[in-house]
Design a protein around this motif. Sequence first.
Motif, PDB file in Angstrom:
ATOM      1  N   VAL A 113       9.004  -2.416  -5.912  1.00 28.65           N
ATOM      2  CA  VAL A 113       8.061  -2.805  -6.960  1.00 28.65           C
ATOM      3  C   VAL A 113       7.543  -1.595  -7.725  1.00 28.65           C
ATOM      4  CG1 VAL A 113       5.748  -3.760  -7.313  1.00 28.65           C
ATOM      5  CG2 VAL A 113       7.373  -4.958  -5.907  1.00 28.65           C
ATOM      6  N   PHE A 114       7.355  -0.498  -7.051  1.00 24.76           N
ATOM      7  CA  PHE A 114       6.782   0.691  -7.665  1.00 24.76           C
ATOM      8  C   PHE A 114       7.839   1.789  -7.642  1.00 24.76           C
ATOM      9  CE2 PHE A 114       3.901   4.400  -7.693  1.00 24.76           C
ATOM     10  CZ  PHE A 114       3.127   4.064  -8.783  1.00 24.76           C
ATOM     11  N   GLY A 115       8.174   2.333  -8.798  1.00 23.16           N
ATOM     12  CA  GLY A 115       9.205   3.353  -8.860  1.00 23.16           C
ATOM     13  C   GLY A 115       8.902   4.386  -9.918  1.00 23.16           C
ATOM     14  N   THR A 116       9.822   5.297 -10.077  1.00 25.21           N
ATOM     15  CA  THR A 116       9.660   6.341 -11.084  1.00 25.21           C
ATOM     16  C   THR A 116      10.766   6.215 -12.115  1.00 25.21           C
ATOM     17  OG1 THR A 116      10.978   7.905  -9.798  1.00 25.21           O
ATOM     18  CG2 THR A 116       8.599   7.941  -9.459  1.00 25.21           C
ATOM     19  N   ASN A 161       6.532  -2.585 -11.491  1.00 25.10           N
ATOM     20  CA  ASN A 161       7.332  -3.683 -12.025  1.00 25.10           C
ATOM     21  C   ASN A 161       6.600  -5.005 -11.787  1.00 25.10           C
ATOM     22  OD1 ASN A 161       9.280  -5.483 -12.808  1.00 25.10           O
ATOM     23  ND2 ASN A 161      10.939  -4.412 -11.758  1.00 25.10           N
ATOM     24  N   LYS A 162       5.874  -5.469 -12.805  1.00 25.47           N
ATOM     25  CA  LYS A 162       5.041  -6.669 -12.676  1.00 25.47           C
ATOM     26  C   LYS A 162       5.873  -7.940 -12.512  1.00 25.47           C
ATOM     27  CE  LYS A 162       1.444  -4.602 -15.393  1.00 25.47           C
ATOM     28  NZ  LYS A 162       1.056  -4.343 -16.752  1.00 25.47           N
ATOM     29  N   CYS A 207      11.779 -10.213   6.076  1.00 21.16           N
ATOM     30  CA  CYS A 207      12.184  -8.795   6.089  1.00 21.16           C
ATOM     31  C   CYS A 207      12.887  -8.425   4.782  1.00 21.16           C
ATOM     32  CB  CYS A 207      13.093  -8.513   7.282  1.00 21.16           C
ATOM     33  SG  CYS A 207      12.227  -8.479   8.861  1.00 21.16           S
ATOM     34  N   ILE A 208      13.727  -9.301   4.279  1.00 17.95           N
ATOM     35  CA  ILE A 208      14.414  -9.039   3.012  1.00 17.95           C
ATOM     36  C   ILE A 208      13.412  -8.984   1.862  1.00 17.95           C
ATOM     37  CG2 ILE A 208      16.054 -10.013   1.343  1.00 17.95           C
ATOM     38  CD1 ILE A 208      17.642 -11.044   3.815  1.00 17.95           C
ATOM     39  N   LEU A 209      12.441  -9.896   1.855  1.00 21.68           N
ATOM     40  CA  LEU A 209      11.424  -9.866   0.809  1.00 21.68           C
ATOM     41  C   LEU A 209      10.558  -8.616   0.905  1.00 21.68           C
ATOM     42  CD1 LEU A 209      10.253 -13.595   0.709  1.00 21.68           C
ATOM     43  CD2 LEU A 209      11.636 -12.382  -0.986  1.00 21.68           C
ATOM     44  N   LEU A 210      10.273  -8.162   2.106  1.00 20.80           N
ATOM     45  CA  LEU A 210       9.515  -6.919   2.262  1.00 20.80           C
ATOM     46  C   LEU A 210      10.309  -5.725   1.749  1.00 20.80           C
ATOM     47  CD1 LEU A 210       7.834  -7.401   5.753  1.00 20.80           C
ATOM     48  CD2 LEU A 210       6.717  -7.400   3.528  1.00 20.80           C
ATOM     49  N   LEU A 211      11.609  -5.735   1.970  1.00 18.93           N
ATOM     50  CA  LEU A 211      12.445  -4.663   1.412  1.00 18.93           C
ATOM     51  C   LEU A 211      12.454  -4.715  -0.108  1.00 18.93           C
ATOM     52  CD1 LEU A 211      15.472  -4.546   3.838  1.00 18.93           C
ATOM     53  CD2 LEU A 211      13.806  -2.744   3.425  1.00 18.93           C
ATOM     54  N   ALA A 212      12.475  -5.912  -0.660  1.00 21.20           N
ATOM     55  CA  ALA A 212      12.401  -6.032  -2.119  1.00 21.20           C
ATOM     56  C   ALA A 212      11.044  -5.566  -2.635  1.00 21.20           C
ATOM     57  CB  ALA A 212      12.661  -7.474  -2.543  1.00 21.20           C
ATOM     58  N   LEU A 213      10.004  -5.768  -1.848  1.00 23.49           N
ATOM     59  CA  LEU A 213       8.672  -5.306  -2.228  1.00 23.49           C
ATOM     60  C   LEU A 213       8.597  -3.782  -2.279  1.00 23.49           C
ATOM     61  CD1 LEU A 213       5.917  -6.542  -2.927  1.00 23.49           C
ATOM     62  CD2 LEU A 213       5.315  -6.357  -0.513  1.00 23.49           C
ATOM     63  N   CYS A 214       9.473  -3.123  -1.539  1.00 22.85           N
ATOM     64  CA  CYS A 214       9.537  -1.651  -1.601  1.00 22.85           C
ATOM     65  C   CYS A 214       9.990  -1.156  -2.973  1.00 22.85           C
ATOM     66  CB  CYS A 214      10.503  -1.113  -0.548  1.00 22.85           C
ATOM     67  SG  CYS A 214       9.934  -1.309   1.139  1.00 22.85           S
ATOM     68  N   PHE A 267       0.833  -1.208   0.000  1.00 22.77           N
ATOM     69  CA  PHE A 267       0.000   0.000   0.000  1.00 22.77           C
ATOM     70  C   PHE A 267       0.866   1.257   0.000  1.00 22.77           C
ATOM     71  CE2 PHE A 267      -1.883   3.421   2.553  1.00 22.77           C
ATOM     72  CZ  PHE A 267      -2.923   3.785   1.713  1.00 22.77           C
ATOM     73  N   PHE A 268       1.838   1.300   0.894  1.00 18.80           N
ATOM     74  CA  PHE A 268       2.674   2.503   0.974  1.00 18.80           C
ATOM     75  C   PHE A 268       3.617   2.617  -0.218  1.00 18.80           C
ATOM     76  CE2 PHE A 268       1.727   2.268   5.633  1.00 18.80           C
ATOM     77  CZ  PHE A 268       1.013   3.450   5.679  1.00 18.80           C
ATOM     78  N   THR A 269       4.074   1.493  -0.741  1.00 20.89           N
ATOM     79  CA  THR A 269       4.976   1.534  -1.889  1.00 20.89           C
ATOM     80  C   THR A 269       4.278   2.079  -3.126  1.00 20.89           C
ATOM     81  OG1 THR A 269       6.280  -0.306  -1.067  1.00 20.89           O
ATOM     82  CG2 THR A 269       6.395   0.106  -3.403  1.00 20.89           C
TER      83      THR A 269
END
Length: 170
Positions: free
Chosen positions: A128-131, A143-144, A119-126, A68-70
């Motif tokens: 997923v959405f970028g500019t 990034n699908k 925790c590492i996977l959650l950081l990778a989930l951060c 949600f936040f990402t």
Amino acid sequence: MFRSIYFIQYAFLLAIGFVSGVICFQAFSLDKSMNLIKLVDPRVLELTDVTIWQTALPILIWALFVLFFTTHPYLHFFAKLVVAIKATFFGFGSVFLLTQQESILVYSVWWFPFQLIYCILLLALCSVFGTRKVGTNRKFVFNKKLFFTLVMAFTMMGLGEMFVISYIIN
């Protein structure tokens, strides 16, 4: 160069979150820490009769918060804060398990490896959405491929965690 900076940043985030959890555990009394653990992840207190939902729900809730936040264009920096809170609970639960008399097997086989990987996977989930910069404008990109890879990794980790809880610990 930039990827190594992110790696260092994420490693510090995990380390500081873990150490903060250790410090927080020292500040709480045992009954208050047990109430907090019961609220966040009750499996730490009792690993007998763990259902699939008790394993999948904490993973899903943390991942949905981060996602949600990402994906929000103005609140994306809160995603790393959610991961830092997860890492803090990782440290908090670690100290609780290590202070119990017969929990070293539970800690070394179940809690530490799975929570670290989550925790590492959650950081990778951060990520997923970028500019991306398109001309003079910035374009938001989801990034699908990375997202579906992380969904598969979370699923595999959840199944592995259920296997370890069911067959190795119990």
